[in-house]
Design a protein around this motif. Structure first.
Motif, mmCIF file in Angstrom:
data_model
loop_
_atom_site.group_PDB
_atom_site.id
_atom_site.type_symbol
_atom_site.label_atom_id
_atom_site.label_comp_id
_atom_site.label_asym_id
_atom_site.label_seq_id
_atom_site.Cartn_x
_atom_site.Cartn_y
_atom_site.Cartn_z
ATOM 1 N N ALA A 67 0.839 -1.200 0.000
ATOM 2 C CA ALA A 67 0.000 0.000 0.000
ATOM 3 C C ALA A 67 0.872 1.248 0.000
ATOM 4 N N ALA A 68 1.948 1.211 0.768
ATOM 5 C CA ALA A 68 2.870 2.346 0.823
ATOM 6 C C ALA A 68 3.704 2.443 -0.441
ATOM 7 N N THR A 69 4.313 1.321 -0.840
ATOM 8 C CA THR A 69 5.208 1.374 -1.991
ATOM 9 C C THR A 69 4.454 1.704 -3.277
ATOM 10 N N SER A 70 3.269 1.127 -3.446
ATOM 11 C CA SER A 70 2.523 1.341 -4.687
ATOM 12 C C SER A 70 2.017 2.767 -4.838
ATOM 13 N N SER A 71 1.916 3.481 -3.730
ATOM 14 C CA SER A 71 1.443 4.859 -3.807
ATOM 15 C C SER A 71 2.483 5.788 -4.418
ATOM 16 N N ILE A 72 3.761 5.368 -4.406
ATOM 17 C CA ILE A 72 4.828 6.226 -4.941
ATOM 18 C C ILE A 72 5.717 5.503 -5.943
ATOM 19 N N HIS A 73 5.499 4.198 -6.127
ATOM 20 C CA HIS A 73 6.393 3.363 -6.939
ATOM 21 C C HIS A 73 6.612 3.930 -8.339
ATOM 22 N N ILE A 74 5.530 4.339 -8.998
ATOM 23 C CA ILE A 74 5.654 4.739 -10.402
ATOM 24 C C ILE A 74 6.505 5.997 -10.560
ATOM 25 N N ASN A 75 6.618 6.805 -9.512
ATOM 26 C CA ASN A 75 7.458 7.999 -9.581
ATOM 27 C C ASN A 75 8.935 7.654 -9.735
ATOM 28 N N MET A 76 9.322 6.478 -9.250
ATOM 29 C CA MET A 76 10.736 6.145 -9.208
ATOM 30 C C MET A 76 11.330 5.924 -10.603
ATOM 31 N N PHE A 77 10.664 5.098 -11.432
ATOM 32 C CA PHE A 77 11.178 4.876 -12.779
ATOM 33 C C PHE A 77 10.081 4.769 -13.828
ATOM 34 N N GLY A 115 7.532 3.313 -29.263
ATOM 35 C CA GLY A 115 7.211 3.233 -27.841
ATOM 36 C C GLY A 115 7.686 1.989 -27.134
ATOM 37 N N PHE A 116 7.747 0.864 -27.843
ATOM 38 C CA PHE A 116 8.178 -0.366 -27.177
ATOM 39 C C PHE A 116 9.626 -0.250 -26.710
ATOM 40 N N THR A 117 10.480 0.310 -27.555
ATOM 41 C CA THR A 117 11.882 0.474 -27.147
ATOM 42 C C THR A 117 11.999 1.471 -26.001
ATOM 43 N N TYR A 118 11.120 2.487 -25.980
ATOM 44 C CA TYR A 118 11.139 3.444 -24.872
ATOM 45 C C TYR A 118 10.746 2.762 -23.565
ATOM 46 N N LEU A 119 9.787 1.855 -23.658
ATOM 47 C CA LEU A 119 9.310 1.147 -22.472
ATOM 48 C C LEU A 119 10.421 0.320 -21.836
ATOM 49 N N LEU A 120 11.313 -0.207 -22.659
ATOM 50 C CA LEU A 120 12.398 -1.045 -22.149
ATOM 51 C C LEU A 120 13.306 -0.284 -21.185
ATOM 52 N N ASP A 121 13.333 1.047 -21.295
ATOM 53 C CA ASP A 121 14.184 1.851 -20.417
ATOM 54 C C ASP A 121 13.854 1.649 -18.940
ATOM 55 N N SER A 122 12.595 1.303 -18.657
ATOM 56 C CA SER A 122 12.179 1.235 -17.257
ATOM 57 C C SER A 122 11.930 -0.187 -16.760
ATOM 58 N N LEU A 123 12.085 -1.206 -17.625
ATOM 59 C CA LEU A 123 11.745 -2.566 -17.203
ATOM 60 C C LEU A 123 12.717 -3.131 -16.170
ATOM 61 N N ASN A 124 14.026 -3.027 -16.412
ATOM 62 C CA ASN A 124 14.976 -3.568 -15.437
ATOM 63 C C ASN A 124 14.931 -2.821 -14.105
ATOM 64 N N PRO A 125 14.869 -1.481 -14.105
ATOM 65 C CA PRO A 125 14.701 -0.802 -12.820
ATOM 66 C C PRO A 125 13.445 -1.238 -12.069
ATOM 67 N N GLU A 126 12.349 -1.449 -12.798
ATOM 68 C CA GLU A 126 11.121 -1.866 -12.121
ATOM 69 C C GLU A 126 11.289 -3.220 -11.455
ATOM 70 N N ARG A 127 11.985 -4.138 -12.104
ATOM 71 C CA ARG A 127 12.209 -5.450 -11.499
ATOM 72 C C ARG A 127 13.036 -5.329 -10.218
ATOM 73 N N VAL A 128 14.033 -4.457 -10.236
ATOM 74 C CA VAL A 128 14.849 -4.243 -9.034
ATOM 75 C C VAL A 128 13.990 -3.659 -7.913
ATOM 76 N N LEU A 129 13.147 -2.683 -8.242
ATOM 77 C CA LEU A 129 12.332 -2.044 -7.217
ATOM 78 C C LEU A 129 11.317 -3.016 -6.621
ATOM 79 N N ILE A 130 10.670 -3.827 -7.452
ATOM 80 C CA ILE A 130 9.747 -4.828 -6.928
ATOM 81 C C ILE A 130 10.475 -5.798 -6.011
#
Length: 387
Positions: free
Chosen positions: A83-93, A234-249
């Protein structure tokens, strides 16, 4: 990176100071009322933590995924769980495509408002009939004078009930007409006007405080100036945030697991049965000790992945492995915490049942364990592609 430097320790201390203002009862109340933690989001914005990875020229701190991971791990370990992390998670990457591919005018218009918490953004990526096969999305943006008319469906769009912006993935060329499956995908960052976008909340097993939704988009006009980067890229742009998102999760799951483990260890010391603390029994000690080992090992992999990313080196295998290990370790720790509490672990009073329900989602999203294993088998072990 294993040992934190002084700046990183100060960062963790600062985030911890904010988190300590929101106790178990606050998070339990947000869950009971299915209410977004606006107060927590506002407090994190006020202290500048929403802009950790944003460029300094737009009000951010310009730091890397390592620091973002430290923020999210600290947030996760203080009782607020997902609940806490998801409220701000998307701001990170999540807005990374804007930072990397947006025009100077777009960044000046959008990024400072995200850093200040004045705008909240949701991520419109997943679709009911595409799932993890992102190239098969069918939400379509048709070019018209001055912009695009968009129609389609999105699912599992978190915070769409409270967000006023949406980062929206669409097709501008049908998959059948594209040279490659990854071509013809375009990203928009636009107003989420709920008089034009229909948002329906999805009741969930956990994380009731942060809404997940179906979003229905029927012939919505989006101006051309809200397109991020080139049409079709857009697909290549999306890849910019996939690895950071996995680390954050990964680090979020680890933080929740460590929170639960700490609660279980405390209960084991304090709970007396047959004239002795239950923690004196190896049947209680050993499973808790194993959970600590697994959490620490997952943390090392997550930090390795973050360091590789921040130094510009390939990190796909490490980021995916961190997500796999972190989610498993976090879930197992929360489950063991419930079991250690016995019957009281099933009661809401001790919070561990809530932590268990919330950490489960990290095993499911944003990428399944099975797809991670397929990725590792193919990319690391040289096996034929299986999907």
């Amino acid at each position: 990176m294993i040992e934190l430097n002084d700046d990183q320790r100060a960062l963790c201390d600062g985030v911890s100071a904010v988190c300590k203002r929101f106790d178990d009862e606050y998070w339990a109340e947000c869950e009971r009322e299915a209410r977004f933690p606006h107060e927590f989001h506002k407090a994190m914005a006020a202290d500048g933590w929403l802009g950790v990875t944003m460029p300094e020229e737009y009000g951010g701190a310009g730091l890397g995924v390592t620091e973002a991971a430290l923020v999210m791990h600290t947030v996760a370990s203080h009782g607020g769980a997902m609940a806490a992390t998801s409220s701000i998670h998307i701001n990170m990457f999540g807005p990374h495509p804007i930072v990397v591919h947006g025009t100077p005018e777009q960044k000046a218009r959008w990024v400072p408002r995200l850093v200040a918490g004045e705008d909240q953004v949701c991520f419109g990526i997943t679709e009911p009939n595409a799932g993890l096969d992102t190239t098969s999305i069918t939400t379509f943006a048709k070019k018209v004078e001055g912009g695009y008319r968009v129609s389609g469906r999105k699912i599992w769009t978190s915070t769409a009930k409270v967000a006023n912006k949406i980062l929206l993935l669409t097709r501008t060329t049908a998959k059948a007409d594209a040279k490659r499956p990854t071509d013809g995908i375009t990203i928009f960052y636009t107003d989420l006007d709920r008089t034009r976008f229909e948002v329906q909340r999805i009741p969930k097993h956990g994380r009731a405080a942060v809404d997940s939704n179906m979003v229905f988009i029927d012939d919505v006009f989006i101006p051309e100036e809200d397109r991020v980067g080139e049409e079709g890229k857009g697909f290549t742009y999306l890849l910019d945030s996939l690895n950071p998102e996995r680390v954050l999760i990964a680090v979020e799951a680890i933080g929740i697991g460590q929170d639960a483990l700490g609660r279980a260890a405390r209960y084991a010391r304090e709970r007396n049965v047959f004239g002795r603390p239950i923690g004196q029994n190896q049947g209680i000690q050993h499973p808790l000790a194993e959970r600590w080992i697994a959490l620490e090992a997952a943390w090392l992999m997550a930090m390795k992945a973050a360091t590789l990313y921040d130094t510009g080196r390939p990190c796909g295998a490490e980021a995916n492995s961190a997500k796999f290990l972190g989610a498993r370790a976090g879930y197992d720790a929360c489950l063991q915490a419930v079991m250690t509490h016995g019957g009281m672990g099933y009661a809401k009073e001790y919070q561990v049942e809530r932590l268990l329900r919330e950490v489960l989602v990290t095993r499911l999203a944003p990428v399944s364990e099975q797809l991670i294993l397929s990725f590792i088998a193919e990319k690391v072990l040289g096996q034929p592609k299986s999907y």
